[in-house]
Design an enzyme around this catalytic site. Sequence first.
Site, PDB file in Angstrom:
ATOM      1  N   HIS A 115       0.817  -1.211   0.000  1.00 57.50           N
ATOM      2  CA  HIS A 115       0.000   0.000   0.000  1.00 57.50           C
ATOM      3  C   HIS A 115       0.855   1.267   0.000  1.00 57.50           C
ATOM      4  O   HIS A 115       0.448   2.281  -0.576  1.00 57.50           O
ATOM      5  CB  HIS A 115      -1.001  -0.036   1.171  1.00 57.50           C
ATOM      6  CG  HIS A 115      -2.009  -1.149   1.034  1.00 57.50           C
ATOM      7  ND1 HIS A 115      -2.654  -1.727   2.084  1.00 57.50           N
ATOM      8  CD2 HIS A 115      -2.463  -1.797  -0.083  1.00 57.50           C
ATOM      9  CE1 HIS A 115      -3.479  -2.681   1.631  1.00 57.50           C
ATOM     10  NE2 HIS A 115      -3.366  -2.749   0.324  1.00 57.50           N
TER      11      HIS A 115
ATOM     12  N   HIS B 109      -7.348  -8.426  -8.070  1.00 58.31           N
ATOM     13  CA  HIS B 109      -7.672  -9.246  -6.896  1.00 58.31           C
ATOM     14  C   HIS B 109      -7.971  -8.282  -5.752  1.00 58.31           C
ATOM     15  O   HIS B 109      -7.086  -7.943  -4.958  1.00 58.31           O
ATOM     16  CB  HIS B 109      -6.503 -10.167  -6.548  1.00 58.31           C
ATOM     17  CG  HIS B 109      -6.196 -11.172  -7.607  1.00 58.31           C
ATOM     18  ND1 HIS B 109      -5.655 -10.832  -8.830  1.00 58.31           N
ATOM     19  CD2 HIS B 109      -6.380 -12.511  -7.629  1.00 58.31           C
ATOM     20  CE1 HIS B 109      -5.518 -11.927  -9.551  1.00 58.31           C
ATOM     21  NE2 HIS B 109      -5.946 -12.958  -8.858  1.00 58.31           N
TER      22      HIS B 109
ATOM     23  N   SER C 139      -6.901  -2.209  -0.903  1.00 56.35           N
ATOM     24  CA  SER C 139      -6.502  -1.483  -2.114  1.00 56.35           C
ATOM     25  C   SER C 139      -7.676  -0.766  -2.813  1.00 56.35           C
ATOM     26  O   SER C 139      -7.492   0.369  -3.282  1.00 56.35           O
ATOM     27  CB  SER C 139      -5.773  -2.421  -3.089  1.00 56.35           C
ATOM     28  OG  SER C 139      -6.515  -3.601  -3.300  1.00 56.35           O
TER      29      SER C 139
ATOM     30  N   GLU D 173     -13.134  -9.386  -8.050  1.00 55.61           N
ATOM     31  CA  GLU D 173     -13.066 -10.218  -6.839  1.00 55.61           C
ATOM     32  C   GLU D 173     -13.909 -11.454  -7.083  1.00 55.61           C
ATOM     33  O   GLU D 173     -15.109 -11.367  -7.292  1.00 55.61           O
ATOM     34  CB  GLU D 173     -13.548  -9.438  -5.611  1.00 55.61           C
ATOM     35  CG  GLU D 173     -13.666 -10.261  -4.341  1.00 55.61           C
ATOM     36  CD  GLU D 173     -12.422 -11.056  -3.969  1.00 55.61           C
ATOM     37  OE1 GLU D 173     -11.327 -10.473  -3.881  1.00 55.61           O
ATOM     38  OE2 GLU D 173     -12.540 -12.286  -3.775  1.00 55.61           O
TER      39      GLU D 173
ATOM     40  N   ASP E 144     -12.930 -13.642 -12.706  1.00 57.41           N
ATOM     41  CA  ASP E 144     -11.520 -13.967 -12.590  1.00 57.41           C
ATOM     42  C   ASP E 144     -10.714 -12.757 -13.088  1.00 57.41           C
ATOM     43  O   ASP E 144     -10.850 -12.350 -14.244  1.00 57.41           O
ATOM     44  CB  ASP E 144     -11.235 -15.199 -13.460  1.00 57.41           C
ATOM     45  CG  ASP E 144      -9.793 -15.621 -13.375  1.00 57.41           C
ATOM     46  OD1 ASP E 144      -9.539 -16.722 -12.883  1.00 57.41           O
ATOM     47  OD2 ASP E 144      -8.911 -14.839 -13.794  1.00 57.41           O
ATOM     48  N   GLY E 145      -9.892 -12.196 -12.220  1.00 58.86           N
ATOM     49  CA  GLY E 145      -9.149 -10.988 -12.565  1.00 58.86           C
ATOM     50  C   GLY E 145      -8.057 -11.231 -13.603  1.00 58.86           C
ATOM     51  O   GLY E 145      -7.752 -10.352 -14.416  1.00 58.86           O
TER      52      GLY E 145
ATOM     53  N   ASP F 138      -2.684  -8.579  -7.254  1.00 58.61           N
ATOM     54  CA  ASP F 138      -2.353  -8.939  -5.873  1.00 58.61           C
ATOM     55  C   ASP F 138      -3.067 -10.237  -5.482  1.00 58.61           C
ATOM     56  O   ASP F 138      -3.945 -10.239  -4.614  1.00 58.61           O
ATOM     57  CB  ASP F 138      -2.788  -7.757  -4.966  1.00 58.61           C
ATOM     58  CG  ASP F 138      -2.543  -8.030  -3.506  1.00 58.61           C
ATOM     59  OD1 ASP F 138      -1.606  -8.781  -3.183  1.00 58.61           O
ATOM     60  OD2 ASP F 138      -3.295  -7.477  -2.673  1.00 58.61           O
TER      61      ASP F 138
END
Length: 324
Positions: free
Chosen positions: A22, A45, A128, A148, A176-177, A197
């Site tokens: 971060h 994610h 995030s 997500e 699905d990212g 991430d």
Amino acid sequence: MMRMFSYRHAFHAGNHADVLKHTVLIAVLRHMTQKDTALNVFDTHAGAGLYRLDGDYAQTSGEAADGYLRLIQQQNVPVAQTDTALPAINYAATNTPGSQPMAAALHDYLDLIASFNTGGGHKVYPGSPFIIQHLLQGRDRDRLKLFELHPTDAKTLRANIAQLEAGRLVTVLQEDGFDGLKKFLPPPSRRALVLCDPSYELKTDYARVTAMMTDALQRFATGTYMVWYPIIPRPEAHDLPRKLKTLANREGRPWLHATLTIKSSKLGHDDTGEVVRPGLPASGVFLINPPHTLKAALITALGQAAEALAQDKNKAFEVQTGDR
Ligand code: SAM
């Protein structure tokens, strides 16, 4: 059939990996939002978005105590005087005369998290999605896409984001990212940040990161990409930054690799002789097309974070860059 994951970021919110990730994310976005041109941000994610540090999940593992909360308690340095644009936090009670000024990037990180705790204390930790949204405020042409996959986290994320009334700025996709990113690249404004991430709960995540990055650079070579990964004794984890470096060099793109280590990765023993696993000792971020200001900003910030979060003499940090 969708695979259900047991990983829940709520256990880990505010840990040392979040401090690294971060702090870097904020520094990157501060730079990218200096230009008015529309910016597209993709969080492949995203997690649940907001976490309670006094909630059951966080208290079970207490990881923030060795990360964000420890940084607040341990920091005994005055704030950097150059950050006049940032909201002030009063660190005066812990200032030590003659101590080094707190690095601007670390100061910025602590201030931003504190702004989610306006009632005082440190009960809320933004993930995030909320950190990014905070930094895009007032920039009406920007867009934030949050992927997500976990149904519970996606539902919580949607509910958290709905409270912001951010309208078209923020979209939550329960997809699905790794795959979902493709359809948005290149973005119309040709300016984008991608944060990747994953939880790396599945061993295949490592290969999927490399595949996603290879594909994304083909579609949109000038985007800024940031990948977080754990530094653990597993060949895939060790190979990931090397593969990303090879990819960036092959594509002729500049890169930055930063790591933060807080303790030894060796197994320990408690007083009774029982083996104690070290948990996560270190993590890293790998960026392609990073802001040119990032290296200098991180050297001071991660040096101070390593000191503040150190659990033994193995604490360390590294910032490496490569040019096209
Ligand atoms: N980026 C978040 C932050 O900094 O606050 C933390 C994200 S957490 C490390 C990883 C998240 O990815 C988990 O919430 C998990 O449910 C989700 N996830 C796992 N596999 C996924 C996939 N293939 N696509 C999208 N999300 C996924």
